[in-house]
Design a protein around this motif. Structure first.
Motif, PDB file in Angstrom:
ATOM      1  N   ASP A   1       3.885  -0.790   9.584  1.00  0.00           N
ATOM      2  CA  ASP A   1       5.078  -0.807  10.423  1.00  0.00           C
ATOM      3  C   ASP A   1       4.897  -1.752  11.604  1.00  0.00           C
ATOM      4  OD1 ASP A   1       7.715   0.330  11.312  1.00  0.00           O
ATOM      5  OD2 ASP A   1       6.478   0.998  13.000  1.00  0.00           O
ATOM      6  N   ARG A   2       3.700  -1.759  12.212  1.00  0.00           N
ATOM      7  CA  ARG A   2       3.458  -2.624  13.370  1.00  0.00           C
ATOM      8  C   ARG A   2       3.511  -4.096  12.984  1.00  0.00           C
ATOM      9  NH1 ARG A   2      -0.953   0.866  14.225  1.00  0.00           N
ATOM     10  NH2 ARG A   2      -2.406  -0.873  13.885  1.00  0.00           N
ATOM     11  N   GLN A   3       3.014  -4.431  11.793  1.00  0.00           N
ATOM     12  CA  GLN A   3       2.990  -5.834  11.394  1.00  0.00           C
ATOM     13  C   GLN A   3       4.342  -6.302  10.858  1.00  0.00           C
ATOM     14  OE1 GLN A   3      -0.292  -6.648   8.812  1.00  0.00           O
ATOM     15  NE2 GLN A   3      -1.810  -6.289  10.416  1.00  0.00           N
ATOM     16  N   GLY A   4       5.120  -5.386  10.276  1.00  0.00           N
ATOM     17  CA  GLY A   4       6.478  -5.726   9.857  1.00  0.00           C
ATOM     18  C   GLY A   4       6.573  -6.687   8.696  1.00  0.00           C
ATOM     19  N   LEU A   5       5.525  -6.789   7.875  1.00  0.00           N
ATOM     20  CA  LEU A   5       5.534  -7.745   6.764  1.00  0.00           C
ATOM     21  C   LEU A   5       5.992  -7.123   5.455  1.00  0.00           C
ATOM     22  CD1 LEU A   5       2.156  -9.582   7.513  1.00  0.00           C
ATOM     23  CD2 LEU A   5       4.477 -10.316   8.098  1.00  0.00           C
ATOM     24  N   LEU A   6       5.793  -5.827   5.285  1.00  0.00           N
ATOM     25  CA  LEU A   6       6.235  -5.122   4.088  1.00  0.00           C
ATOM     26  C   LEU A   6       7.399  -4.217   4.437  1.00  0.00           C
ATOM     27  CD1 LEU A   6       2.767  -4.161   2.555  1.00  0.00           C
ATOM     28  CD2 LEU A   6       4.297  -5.990   1.804  1.00  0.00           C
ATOM     29  N   HIS A   7       8.264  -3.948   3.445  1.00  0.00           N
ATOM     30  CA  HIS A   7       9.464  -3.158   3.682  1.00  0.00           C
ATOM     31  C   HIS A   7       9.663  -2.156   2.549  1.00  0.00           C
ATOM     32  CE1 HIS A   7      10.035  -7.034   5.736  1.00  0.00           C
ATOM     33  NE2 HIS A   7      10.640  -6.332   6.669  1.00  0.00           N
ATOM     34  N   VAL A   8      10.425  -1.110   2.850  1.00  0.00           N
ATOM     35  CA  VAL A   8      10.761  -0.123   1.829  1.00  0.00           C
ATOM     36  C   VAL A   8      11.526  -0.806   0.700  1.00  0.00           C
ATOM     37  CG1 VAL A   8      12.103   1.956   1.343  1.00  0.00           C
ATOM     38  CG2 VAL A   8      10.793   1.787   3.466  1.00  0.00           C
ATOM     39  N   GLY A   9      11.114  -0.533  -0.521  1.00  0.00           N
ATOM     40  CA  GLY A   9      11.745  -1.154  -1.677  1.00  0.00           C
ATOM     41  C   GLY A   9      10.952  -2.310  -2.258  1.00  0.00           C
ATOM     42  N   ASP A  10       9.973  -2.856  -1.502  1.00  0.00           N
ATOM     43  CA  ASP A  10       9.130  -3.938  -2.040  1.00  0.00           C
ATOM     44  C   ASP A  10       8.313  -3.425  -3.225  1.00  0.00           C
ATOM     45  OD1 ASP A  10      10.118  -5.513  -0.055  1.00  0.00           O
ATOM     46  OD2 ASP A  10       8.286  -5.578   1.146  1.00  0.00           O
ATOM     47  N   ILE A  11       8.188  -4.251  -4.258  1.00  0.00           N
ATOM     48  CA  ILE A  11       7.403  -3.904  -5.443  1.00  0.00           C
ATOM     49  C   ILE A  11       6.028  -4.558  -5.322  1.00  0.00           C
ATOM     50  CG2 ILE A  11       7.244  -4.072  -7.952  1.00  0.00           C
ATOM     51  CD1 ILE A  11      10.273  -4.192  -8.051  1.00  0.00           C
ATOM     52  N   ILE A  12       4.988  -3.745  -5.399  1.00  0.00           N
ATOM     53  CA  ILE A  12       3.614  -4.248  -5.305  1.00  0.00           C
ATOM     54  C   ILE A  12       3.145  -4.669  -6.704  1.00  0.00           C
ATOM     55  CG2 ILE A  12       1.273  -3.761  -4.524  1.00  0.00           C
ATOM     56  CD1 ILE A  12       3.360  -3.658  -2.325  1.00  0.00           C
ATOM     57  N   LYS A  13       2.800  -5.943  -6.837  1.00  0.00           N
ATOM     58  CA  LYS A  13       2.331  -6.455  -8.129  1.00  0.00           C
ATOM     59  C   LYS A  13       0.810  -6.567  -8.173  1.00  0.00           C
ATOM     60  CE  LYS A  13       4.863  -7.527 -10.815  1.00  0.00           C
ATOM     61  NZ  LYS A  13       5.530  -6.712 -11.853  1.00  0.00           N
ATOM     62  N   GLU A  14       0.207  -7.123  -7.113  1.00  0.00           N
ATOM     63  CA  GLU A  14      -1.236  -7.322  -7.094  1.00  0.00           C
ATOM     64  C   GLU A  14      -1.779  -7.055  -5.699  1.00  0.00           C
ATOM     65  OE1 GLU A  14      -2.204 -11.240  -8.345  1.00  0.00           O
ATOM     66  OE2 GLU A  14      -1.424 -11.005 -10.390  1.00  0.00           O
TER      67      GLU A  14
END
Length: 512
Positions: free
Chosen positions: A164-177
């Motif tokens: 949350d602090r870095q703000g680079l990932l968001h809810v709904g993102d799909i993790i591939k690797e």
């Protein structure tokens, strides 16, 4: 710069620049902003800056722990705490510490095809992106996943966590690797991989492009204790937030219907708590093996359902079945409460405490004695039957401005706990039965009481006290066990004094 300015006249012949171009260039180079930037550049070239220390993240965490107890009473401390917790400020500190420690760990090599796709991610909504973060060993990322169409999707990002602090990932993102390795579709294995990682971590994701809503400033007081370790429904026990009845929680995310994200205002920790809807469902559920012959339940096996009319004289039985989960509150500056309400079982000492307060602080507290401007009769004393004041004081509102102390039936709380009366409700609880027996014997032996109560009578008082506490505890601001009158009086006076010096959390409908 001075050399260029001195040769501007020669530039017209050597570069075929027009007079207008030369005039524009001269204006830029002579502007104060441009000259200041040049001076800063020269100073930085001459000065070699070195970091003082590389543990600023730990230092700020220590500062937040020190001022944690001051944030409610001190607005400056609360503002400082908010600044230090800002995601951008936290990211700045992390970047500074990495540079200061010269920790320039190179990310794993990226396939050229993936790099090309990442560079075009903004133009192609369905293209992959490469996200790099830095974490310490054992540090939690504050993120949970779910399986959706054989893919791992970010389902929740905990407020205030590393992600949350870095703000680079968001809810709904799909993790591939992760670090070039396929993650599959097992959330548990992915969490284990991330927990064991340290240093730089590179994610390959399919972004959702869903912007998270700004968290609302909503504060609540729970009317129940909660421990996620005992909750079989919570999706991630490690992410749960433990709290006690009466704590102040800031709700930072309510997107999930069943699980809210909340921050404890005292301890400063953030985690998952059951939502209002989920907790109401749990409290409303009545197992079939329980005794279901009480009010509002009826008999499950009965084919005929008996209708229950609301009877005023028995409304305590109906109140017992009200579902009390969270109450929205607001923080207000110190102020004088209009009423102090003492609640308790018969013979618990409410009236003695009330009289002591009236005697010790007659200028601060009063009670519901009518005022009159007539002269007192021979058998009347001021403050008992009436408050005798002059006609002038009556017209000016004499006798007002003090806090009214009431010792009333608990049923009255439903009427009194409003913005009109703004009560401070104190529950005077009886001690345990054995302690009550000792106290009662001492009072009788001292001659203060002449009537000797039986063990059955004392047990009724303890049961009555327990019933009042169980039924009306969501109204209480303070609970005092009266096993020592002088200690109980001191505790009560100290709590009332704090109302004049400390901010107070009150029901939000008293303010708005």
């Amino acid at each position: 710069m001075q050399q260029v300015l001195g040769n501007l006249k020669d530039l017209s012949t050597s570069t075929k620049a027009s007079d207008l171009d030369l005039l524009f260039l001269k204006g830029i180079m002579e502007s104060p902003v441009f000259c200041s930037l040049a001076q800063v550049h020269e100073n930085l070239e001459d000065l070699k800056l070195e970091a003082v220390q590389d543990n600023n993240v730990e230092l700020v965490s220590e500062i937040l722990g020190i001022i944690r107890g001051l944030t409610i009473a001190d607005n400056s401390a609360a503002e400082l705490s908010r600044i230090l917790r800002q995601p951008h400020f936290q990211s700045l500190l992390e970047a500074h510490d990495m540079v200061a420690s010269k920790c320039y760990q190179a990310p794993p090599p990226i396939d050229p095809a993936i790099a090309t796709a990442a560079n075009n991610a903004l133009m192609q909504p369905n293209a992959v992106r490469m996200i790099g973060i830095h974490k310490r060993a054992g540090e939690s990322l504050g993120v949970t996943f779910r399986v959706e169409k054989e893919a791992l999707v970010i389902t929740r990002i905990l407020y205030g966590g590393l992600i949350d602090r870095q703000g680079l990932l968001h809810v709904g993102d799909i993790i591939k690797e992760v670090n070039g390795q396929q993650v599959g579709n097992n959330p548990t294995e992915l969490q284990k991989i991330l927990k064991d990682c340290s240093g730089g971590i590179t994610f390959k994701i399919l972004p959702s492009y869903i912007d998270s809503a700004i968290p609302p400033w909503v504060y609540v007081k729970p009317h129940f204790d909660y421990n996620p370790a005992n909750d079989i429904l919570i999706p991630c026990r490690e992410a749960g937030l433990t709290f006690k009845k009466g704590d102040v929680l800031q709700i930072v995310n309510r997107e999930d219907l069943n699980w809210w994200q909340a921050c404890n205002k005292v301890e400063g920790t953030t985690g998952l708590i059951p939502s209002q809807l989920l907790e109401e469902k749990r409290k409303a559920f009545v197992p079939k093996n329980l005794d279901t012959t009480g009010i509002l339940c009826g008999t499950l096996n009965s084919k005929m359902k008996k209708k229950k009319m609301y009877i005023t004289s028995r409304n305590a039985e109906f109140d017992h079945h009200e579902l009390q989960v969270y109450e929205e509150v607001a923080c207000v500056p110190p102020f004088q409460r209009r009423t102090v309400v003492l609640i308790g079982a018969k013979g618990v000492g409410r009236r003695s405490l009330k009289k002591s307060l009236l005697v010790c602080h007659p200028d601060r507290y009063g009670t519901t004695v009518p005022f009159t401007s007539r002269r007192p009769r021979e058998d009347e004393h001021n403050g008992q039957t009436y408050q005798f004041v002059t006609r002038k004081d009556m017209e000016l509102g004499g006798g007002h401005g003090r806090t009214c102390i009431l010792d009333v039936n608990p049923q009255a709380l439903k009427v009194l706990r409003t913005a009109e009366f703004m009560p401070y409700v104190v529950f005077i609880a009886t001690p345990e039965l054995e302690t009550l027996k000792v106290i009662h014997k001492a009072v009788v032996d001292a001659g203060i009481l002449t009537k000797q109560l039986t063990d059955v009578d004392l047990k009724k008082r303890v049961d009555e006290s327990a019933y009042i506490q169980q039924t009306f505890q969501h109204y209480f601001d303070l609970t005092i066990v009266n096993d020592n009158f002088h200690a109980a009086l001191e505790t009560l006076q100290a709590a009332l004094d704090r109302l004049y010096s400390e901010p107070q959390w009150v029901p939000v409908n008293w303010v708005y």
